[in-house]
Write a protein that holds these residues in place. Structure first.
Motif, PDB file in Angstrom:
ATOM      1  N   PRO A  11       8.094   4.807   2.656  1.00 37.45           N
ATOM      2  CA  PRO A  11       6.819   4.918   3.455  1.00 37.45           C
ATOM      3  C   PRO A  11       6.088   6.195   3.141  1.00 37.45           C
ATOM      4  N   THR A  13       3.765   7.699   4.960  1.00 38.35           N
ATOM      5  CA  THR A  13       3.589   8.647   6.121  1.00 38.35           C
ATOM      6  C   THR A  13       4.856   9.108   6.892  1.00 38.35           C
ATOM      7  N   ALA A  19       0.259   8.551   9.918  1.00 31.85           N
ATOM      8  CA  ALA A  19      -0.095   7.050   9.979  1.00 31.85           C
ATOM      9  C   ALA A  19      -1.559   6.669  10.329  1.00 31.85           C
ATOM     10  N   ALA A  22      -3.931   7.805   7.562  1.00 32.33           N
ATOM     11  CA  ALA A  22      -3.706   7.087   6.451  1.00 32.33           C
ATOM     12  C   ALA A  22      -4.806   5.911   6.812  1.00 32.33           C
ATOM     13  N   HIS A  23      -4.351   5.225   7.995  1.00 31.31           N
ATOM     14  CA  HIS A  23      -5.009   4.079   8.461  1.00 31.31           C
ATOM     15  C   HIS A  23      -6.636   4.461   8.393  1.00 31.31           C
ATOM     16  N   ILE A  50       1.142  -0.008   6.013  1.00 29.45           N
ATOM     17  CA  ILE A  50       1.622   1.222   6.646  1.00 29.45           C
ATOM     18  C   ILE A  50       1.401   0.755   8.321  1.00 29.45           C
TER      19      ILE A  50
END
Length: 102
Positions: A11, A13, A19, A22-23, A50
């Motif tokens: 992953p 993040t 996270a 990234a989102h 994610i």
């Protein structure tokens, strides 16, 4: 149960904060793609992965890198340092996936 096909892709993040960044980056990039006419923006798939804490495939990592580059230009101050750290790791992952010149 079949083993994950993403075992070699961790992953991207490392923290909840990353996270969220990234989102936000993928959401913003997806909104821009939708505004440009993409019915289902390609950024939706890596964003969902994610959100679920799952690894990204090579295409998802590249989409995340592109989204982060665009997002960090105008990101809130609180997102800049962790976002740059995430971008460095994502960029390194993209570079490691690229074939080496002979």
């Amino acid at each position: 149960m079949t083993p994950s096909t993403n075992a070699d892709h961790p992953p991207p993040t490392a923290s909840r904060e990353e996270a969220w960044i990234a989102h936000a980056a993928l959401l913003e990039a997806g909104a821009a793609a939708a505004a440009a006419g993409d019915e289902t923006p390609p950024q939706c798939r890596p964003r969902r992965r994610i959100e679920r804490g799952r690894a990204l495939d090579a295409a998802g990592v590249e989409l995340l890198r592109d989204a982060l580059i665009e997002y960090l230009g105008d990101a809130p101050v609180r997102d800049r340092a962790p976002g740059r750290s995430l971008l460095r790791r994502v960029d390194a992952a993209v570079e490691s996936q690229s074939p080496s010149p002979p």
